[in-house]
Enzyme design. Structure first.
Site, PDB file in Angstrom:
ATOM      1  N   TYR A  51       0.846  -1.189   0.000  1.00  0.00           N
ATOM      2  CA  TYR A  51       0.000   0.000   0.000  1.00  0.00           C
ATOM      3  C   TYR A  51       0.880   1.236   0.000  1.00  0.00           C
ATOM      4  CZ  TYR A  51      -3.567   3.341   1.574  1.00  0.00           C
ATOM      5  OH  TYR A  51      -4.418   4.408   1.680  1.00  0.00           O
ATOM      6  N   ASP A  65      -0.675  15.813   6.131  1.00  0.00           N
ATOM      7  CA  ASP A  65      -1.605  15.166   5.205  1.00  0.00           C
ATOM      8  C   ASP A  65      -2.865  16.021   5.059  1.00  0.00           C
ATOM      9  OD1 ASP A  65      -2.862  13.295   3.588  1.00  0.00           O
ATOM     10  OD2 ASP A  65      -3.568  12.087   5.285  1.00  0.00           O
ATOM     11  N   ASP A  92      -3.102   5.363  -2.506  1.00  0.00           N
ATOM     12  CA  ASP A  92      -4.012   6.380  -1.990  1.00  0.00           C
ATOM     13  C   ASP A  92      -3.972   7.588  -2.921  1.00  0.00           C
ATOM     14  OD1 ASP A  92      -5.326   8.373  -0.576  1.00  0.00           O
ATOM     15  OD2 ASP A  92      -4.080   8.205   1.221  1.00  0.00           O
ATOM     16  N   ASP A  94      -6.101  10.178  -2.688  1.00  0.00           N
ATOM     17  CA  ASP A  94      -6.793  11.287  -2.029  1.00  0.00           C
ATOM     18  C   ASP A  94      -8.155  11.548  -2.678  1.00  0.00           C
ATOM     19  OD1 ASP A  94      -4.771  11.512  -0.201  1.00  0.00           O
ATOM     20  OD2 ASP A  94      -3.834  13.246  -1.107  1.00  0.00           O
ATOM     21  N   HIS A 119      -7.381   4.319  -4.629  1.00  0.00           N
ATOM     22  CA  HIS A 119      -8.667   4.674  -4.039  1.00  0.00           C
ATOM     23  C   HIS A 119      -8.844   6.181  -3.994  1.00  0.00           C
ATOM     24  CE1 HIS A 119      -7.232   5.888  -0.011  1.00  0.00           C
ATOM     25  NE2 HIS A 119      -6.509   4.791   0.047  1.00  0.00           N
ATOM     26  N   GLU A 121     -11.377   9.248  -2.252  1.00  0.00           N
ATOM     27  CA  GLU A 121     -12.214   9.465  -1.075  1.00  0.00           C
ATOM     28  C   GLU A 121     -13.229  10.571  -1.327  1.00  0.00           C
ATOM     29  OE1 GLU A 121      -9.361  12.040   1.789  1.00  0.00           O
ATOM     30  OE2 GLU A 121      -8.475  10.240   0.908  1.00  0.00           O
ATOM     31  N   CYS A 129      -6.520  14.193   7.225  1.00  0.00           N
ATOM     32  CA  CYS A 129      -6.313  12.819   7.648  1.00  0.00           C
ATOM     33  C   CYS A 129      -7.646  12.228   8.101  1.00  0.00           C
ATOM     34  CB  CYS A 129      -5.298  12.764   8.779  1.00  0.00           C
ATOM     35  SG  CYS A 129      -5.151  11.132   9.557  1.00  0.00           S
ATOM     36  N   ARG A 164     -13.368   5.236  -1.163  1.00  0.00           N
ATOM     37  CA  ARG A 164     -13.284   5.415   0.293  1.00  0.00           C
ATOM     38  C   ARG A 164     -14.342   6.420   0.725  1.00  0.00           C
ATOM     39  NH1 ARG A 164      -8.093   8.009   3.580  1.00  0.00           N
ATOM     40  NH2 ARG A 164      -9.354   9.540   4.722  1.00  0.00           N
ATOM     41  N   GLU A 194     -13.729   4.495   6.156  1.00  0.00           N
ATOM     42  CA  GLU A 194     -12.692   5.029   7.035  1.00  0.00           C
ATOM     43  C   GLU A 194     -13.221   5.344   8.426  1.00  0.00           C
ATOM     44  OE1 GLU A 194      -9.851   5.058   7.895  1.00  0.00           O
ATOM     45  OE2 GLU A 194      -8.676   6.692   7.033  1.00  0.00           O
ATOM     46  N   ASN A 217      -8.991  -0.369   7.439  1.00  0.00           N
ATOM     47  CA  ASN A 217      -7.770   0.390   7.711  1.00  0.00           C
ATOM     48  C   ASN A 217      -7.379   0.202   9.169  1.00  0.00           C
ATOM     49  OD1 ASN A 217      -5.685   2.217   7.918  1.00  0.00           O
ATOM     50  ND2 ASN A 217      -6.950   4.040   7.659  1.00  0.00           N
TER      51      ASN A 217
END
Length: 308
Positions: A51, A65, A92, A94, A119, A121, A129, A164, A194, A217
């Site tokens: 990952y 982040d 990731d 974002d 992914h 989100e 985050c 996500r 998440e 996660n």
């Protein structure tokens, strides 16, 4: 094992392997890699995938982040990591680095980087985050447009597109469930919910969203109770990520060692806790590079002819 300079397994085959892992009898475990060398170690340890965390890419650049990294930075690091391992790499992405058209370009860039999937989100851009308070999510229909654009741009049908949702911590778990269903219907191959808190919440989500692979996660120091992979498998989850674990372990040791060296003026107290030079060379496949070099490097001054 990967070739000396890149994997000998095609990106499409690694994407296919990720899909097979997501539908297989055992949960797929994907530790986070903050470097290509860590990705190689993950492979040697026997995991099913690697990952690449957006939080880790940002942290490695000494940034928080909060959406400061760019598609170029994430794609470049992902390409380096995918090169060093035969395992499928999940990235990731974002919020897709912009609006739906940007999500489409993100898929194109990450396909070119050789990774197995990514992914997106449903947070607003710039994001936060997932385990911090103060998150905001976009309307579900905007996220559906992000996903639809990504699915439409995908050139390799094996490339995994994961959705996500951060809605559980903002609008409640019922909203996260409804969003997950909408994202599945928009073409998401995998759903990542998440910041669920408890085992019961993981079970409830699985029961409500039964017909698509789910990713859990297990990040440290967040809102989620840490559950073993075996228990997540029993709850019906198909994949688990450990996004920041290797970075936290490494940085914890780095800071402790630097403090001792600053105090004592020597690193001798750390020799038994370091990775030995021999093991580093083994992980780097140093001997194989030497063998390759000796087999192809034929230049010598005696047979050098400047006219040929």
């Amino acid at each position: 094992m990967a070739g000396l300079y890149s994997s000998e397994i095609t990106p499409t085959e690694r994407r296919r392997r990720l899909r097979e892992a997501l539908t297989g009898p055992s949960i797929a475990r994907l530790p986070g890699a903050f470097s290509p060398l860590v990705a190689r170690a993950i492979g040697e340890a026997g995991f099913e995938g690697v990952y690449v965390s957006g939080a880790v890419v940002a942290a490695d650049l000494a940034l928080p982040d909060i959406g400061l990294t760019t598609l170029t930075e994430v794609a470049a690091r992902s390409r380096q990591i995918a090169r060093a391992t035969d395992l499928p790499v999940l990235v990731d992405a974002d919020t897709g680095f912009g609006e739906p058209m940007s999500a489409a370009r993100t898929v194109s860039e990450l396909e070119d980087a050789g990774v197995a999937g990514c992914h997106f989100e449903d947070q607003v851009n710039p994001k936060r985050c997932g385990h911090l308070d103060g998150k905001e999510v976009v309307p579900a229909d905007l996220m559906v447009r992000r996903l639809s654009a990504a699915v439409r741009e995908r050139r390799d049908s094996e490339f995994v597109i994961c959705a996500r949702t951060d809605a559980a911590g903002v609008e409640g778990i019922d909203s996260a469930i409804e969003r997950a269903k909408a994202y599945r219907d928009a073409g998401a191959d995998l759903i990542f919910t998440e910041a669920l808190h408890t085992e019961d919440e993981f079970a409830r989500f699985r029961e409500a969203v039964p017909d698509v692979p789910l990713l859990a996660n297990m990040t440290e120091f967040g809102k989620t109770r840490l559950l073993p992979a075996g228990r997540l498998e029993e709850l019906g989850y198909d994949a688990v990520i450990y996004p920041v674990t290797t970075l936290r372990i490494a940085m914890g040791q780095v800071e402790e060692a630097l403090g001792e060296i600053a105090e004592t003026g020597t690193q001798t107290g750390w020799l038994e806790r370091m990775q030995h030079r021999a093991r580093l060379y083994e992980l780097l496949r140093y001997a194989e590079y030497n063998d390759f070099d000796q087999s192809v490097f034929t230049y010598s001054r005696e047979n050098y002819d400047p006219d040929n």
